[in-house]
Design an enzyme around this catalytic site. Structure first.
Site, mmCIF file in Angstrom:
data_model
loop_
_atom_site.group_PDB
_atom_site.id
_atom_site.type_symbol
_atom_site.label_atom_id
_atom_site.label_comp_id
_atom_site.label_asym_id
_atom_site.label_seq_id
_atom_site.Cartn_x
_atom_site.Cartn_y
_atom_site.Cartn_z
ATOM 1 N N TYR A 18 47.936 48.732 39.511
ATOM 2 C CA TYR A 18 46.510 48.407 39.607
ATOM 3 C C TYR A 18 45.673 49.634 39.251
ATOM 4 O O TYR A 18 44.711 49.541 38.494
ATOM 5 C CB TYR A 18 46.168 47.923 41.020
ATOM 6 C CG TYR A 18 44.715 47.581 41.202
ATOM 7 C CD1 TYR A 18 44.233 46.314 40.885
ATOM 8 C CD2 TYR A 18 43.811 48.522 41.688
ATOM 9 C CE1 TYR A 18 42.893 45.995 41.047
ATOM 10 C CE2 TYR A 18 42.473 48.214 41.848
ATOM 11 C CZ TYR A 18 42.020 46.950 41.529
ATOM 12 O OH TYR A 18 40.682 46.652 41.682
ATOM 13 N N HIS A 22 42.993 50.467 36.013
ATOM 14 C CA HIS A 22 41.610 50.890 36.193
ATOM 15 C C HIS A 22 41.355 52.323 35.723
ATOM 16 O O HIS A 22 40.247 52.824 35.861
ATOM 17 C CB HIS A 22 41.183 50.714 37.656
ATOM 18 C CG HIS A 22 40.852 49.288 37.969
ATOM 19 N ND1 HIS A 22 41.826 48.357 38.238
ATOM 20 C CD2 HIS A 22 39.672 48.648 38.013
ATOM 21 C CE1 HIS A 22 41.253 47.196 38.451
ATOM 22 N NE2 HIS A 22 39.946 47.337 38.310
ATOM 23 N N TRP A 75 40.015 39.193 31.763
ATOM 24 C CA TRP A 75 40.237 40.268 32.721
ATOM 25 C C TRP A 75 40.711 39.699 34.058
ATOM 26 O O TRP A 75 41.673 40.200 34.644
ATOM 27 C CB TRP A 75 38.960 41.093 32.910
ATOM 28 C CG TRP A 75 39.104 42.189 33.930
ATOM 29 C CD1 TRP A 75 38.652 42.170 35.218
ATOM 30 C CD2 TRP A 75 39.749 43.453 33.756
ATOM 31 N NE1 TRP A 75 38.970 43.351 35.858
ATOM 32 C CE2 TRP A 75 39.649 44.153 34.968
ATOM 33 C CE3 TRP A 75 40.390 44.062 32.688
ATOM 34 C CZ2 TRP A 75 40.173 45.424 35.157
ATOM 35 C CZ3 TRP A 75 40.915 45.336 32.868
ATOM 36 C CH2 TRP A 75 40.800 45.998 34.086
#
Length: 109
Positions: A18, A22, A75
């Site tokens: 994750y 990002h 997304w």
């Protein structure tokens, strides 16, 4: 302009992936978010818990607009492999925001 906090939780074992996702969010997603009236979005992580701070003109309107945006749809589909979901709060904006308790700068003496 409103500020709100959100809480979501990661699927066990996806924490590092994750964060890698990002490290650089798709520029076209940021463009779509700006167009929807979101001026800033920050995320903090504690274990599997994610805490988001969002600054938007109108968060509910932004969510409604992004729901139909193909970039945001891609997304969200992509991120669903990492995120269990957002915590529900019936009192919150769009059913997701955390209950605001206190802000130092808003307190009067």
């Amino acid at each position: 302009m409103t500020r709100l906090a959100l809480h979501s939780r990661l699927i066990p074992g996806t924490e590092e992936a994750y964060e890698r996702e990002h490290a650089r969010v798709w520029p076209e997603l940021i463009t779509a978010m700006h167009a929807a009236g979101i001026s800033d979005w920050s995320i903090w992580r504690s274990g599997r818990d994610l805490f988001h701070l969002v600054v938007a003109d109108d968060f509910e309107a932004a969510v409604a607009q992004l729901k139909h945006d193909p970039v945001d749809q891609r997304w969200q589909q992509h991120m669903s492999q990492f995120v269990e979901g957002f915590a529900e709060n019936p009192e919150g904006v769009a059913g997701q925001s955390l209950r605001h308790v206190w802000t130092m700068s808003e307190q009067t003496e």
